[in-house]
Design a protein around this motif. Structure first.
Motif, PDB file in Angstrom:
ATOM      1  N   ASP A 281      35.872  50.544  45.398  1.00 47.75           N
ATOM      2  CA  ASP A 281      37.062  49.831  44.907  1.00 47.75           C
ATOM      3  C   ASP A 281      37.163  48.457  45.554  1.00 47.75           C
ATOM      4  O   ASP A 281      37.550  47.475  44.904  1.00 47.75           O
ATOM      5  N   PHE A 282      36.818  48.389  46.817  1.00 49.39           N
ATOM      6  CA  PHE A 282      36.903  47.131  47.548  1.00 49.39           C
ATOM      7  C   PHE A 282      35.954  46.088  46.957  1.00 49.39           C
ATOM      8  O   PHE A 282      36.287  44.898  46.878  1.00 49.39           O
ATOM      9  N   LYS A 283      34.783  46.505  46.527  1.00 44.50           N
ATOM     10  CA  LYS A 283      33.800  45.576  45.984  1.00 44.50           C
ATOM     11  C   LYS A 283      34.317  44.876  44.731  1.00 44.50           C
ATOM     12  O   LYS A 283      33.842  43.785  44.385  1.00 44.50           O
ATOM     13  N   LYS A 284      35.292  45.477  44.075  1.00 41.03           N
ATOM     14  CA  LYS A 284      35.851  44.864  42.866  1.00 41.03           C
ATOM     15  C   LYS A 284      36.694  43.639  43.175  1.00 41.03           C
ATOM     16  O   LYS A 284      37.034  42.865  42.265  1.00 41.03           O
ATOM     17  N   LEU A 285      37.028  43.438  44.441  1.00 39.90           N
ATOM     18  CA  LEU A 285      37.813  42.263  44.846  1.00 39.90           C
ATOM     19  C   LEU A 285      36.918  41.068  45.116  1.00 39.90           C
ATOM     20  O   LEU A 285      37.416  39.963  45.366  1.00 39.90           O
ATOM     21  N   ILE A 286      35.601  41.265  45.090  1.00 36.90           N
ATOM     22  CA  ILE A 286      34.675  40.183  45.392  1.00 36.90           C
ATOM     23  C   ILE A 286      34.417  39.364  44.128  1.00 36.90           C
ATOM     24  O   ILE A 286      34.102  39.910  43.058  1.00 36.90           O
ATOM     25  N   LEU A 287      34.543  38.065  44.238  1.00 35.12           N
ATOM     26  CA  LEU A 287      34.329  37.169  43.086  1.00 35.12           C
ATOM     27  C   LEU A 287      32.837  36.970  42.818  1.00 35.12           C
ATOM     28  O   LEU A 287      32.014  37.080  43.724  1.00 35.12           O
TER      29      LEU A 287
END
Length: 287
Positions: A281-287
């Motif tokens: 889920d955290f990786k989805k915050l990476i642009l």
């Protein structure tokens, strides 16, 4: 019939009565009771025990205060298995940071202060921004919103400082907090909401995403939660003494301001945040 009043006698008095009455059995006499005088030794032990209990209580309070102050004991520290992604807030007050070693301390992310208002840039931002590139943690930049200043101009200042391309970095964040005199004399919350909305709109226009809104309980209640323009925005909530409300949908949670790491110059206490979700889920915050 008038009842006679009872009175107490100590042992010495009883012995005198016994000797005068030729050691007769005094069990028939009901108008007096034998008074057992407390021995001095017993009084001393009782006082000693009471003082020891008071001293232990004082030492316990002092130890708890020290543990809380040093961050070794905290009110609501989230467990690692529940929130595997966590990291500190980074500012120039930390002094020089040795990023390769700093990032290797069981942290997965960090947010670095970039700008504030329309003119201020964090003195260590560029060094921290560049130094963090060579680490395994994912970092993002955040802006401190001046509540009474044009939000679009503040966003333009932020974009100029961090660059027009944030590929590989986290979604930007904007801190909304009452500072200085605003703690006593709050600004017009409607004007503050307008400036925040303008900032978010400009960031979305530039990067294609809206920033995460970093707020305290007070600013969340009076600015963010009461305005429908922020209904779908991600929330970074600061609550140092309790967990976020169960019905709140939050992305990050700053749970303490008493964390220390190694490999930075000042050695001061840091704010620590956890991400609400898995590593995927955290990786989805990476642009």
């Amino acid at each position: 019939m008038k009842r006679s009043k009872k009175f107490k006698l100590d042992k010495e008095a009883v012995e005198r009565i016994d000797s005068e009455f030729d050691d007769r059995d005094l069990s028939d006499y009901t108008n007096y009771e034998v008074y057992e005088e407390e021995k001095p030794r017993h009084r001393f032990l009782k006082k000693l025990i009471i003082r020891l209990l008071i001293l232990c209580g004082i030492l316990l309070v002092i130890n708890l205060a020290v543990l809380l102050y040093t961050g070794r004991l905290w009110f609501n520290e989230p467990k690692k298995r529940d929130y595997p992604v966590r990291g500190p807030v980074v500012t120039d007050s930390m002094g020089e940071i040795h990023w390769k070693n700093f990032a290797n301390q069981n942290i997965q992310t960090a947010y670095i202060r970039a700008t504030k208002g329309t003119t201020f840039e964090d003195g260590a931002f560029r060094d921290n921004w560049n130094g963090s590139k060579d680490t395994d943690i994912t970092v993002g930049a955040y802006h401190v919103l001046e509540l009474d200043t044009d939000g679009t101009k503040q966003a333009e200042h932020f974009i100029k400082a961090v660059g027009e391309d944030l590929s590989g970095r986290l979604i930007p964040a904007v801190e909304v907090r009452l500072r200085g005199l605003y703690r006593l004399l709050p600004p017009d919350y409607y004007d503050a909401a307008d400036n925040l909305a303008d900032f978010c709109d400009k960031i979305e226009e530039q990067y294609g995403v809206r920033p995460i809104i970093y707020c305290t309980k007070r600013t969340y209640k009076n600015i963010v939660a009461t305005d429908s323009r922020f209904d779908k925005d991600k929330i970074w909530y600061e609550s140092l003494f309790s967990k976020p409300d169960e019905d709140m949908k939050w992305t990050f949670w700053t749970y303490t301001n008493r964390v220390k790491f190694s490999y930075y110059e000042s050695g001061e206490y840091l704010h620590m945040a956890v991400f609400n979700g898995s590593e995927d889920d955290f990786k989805k915050l990476i642009l």
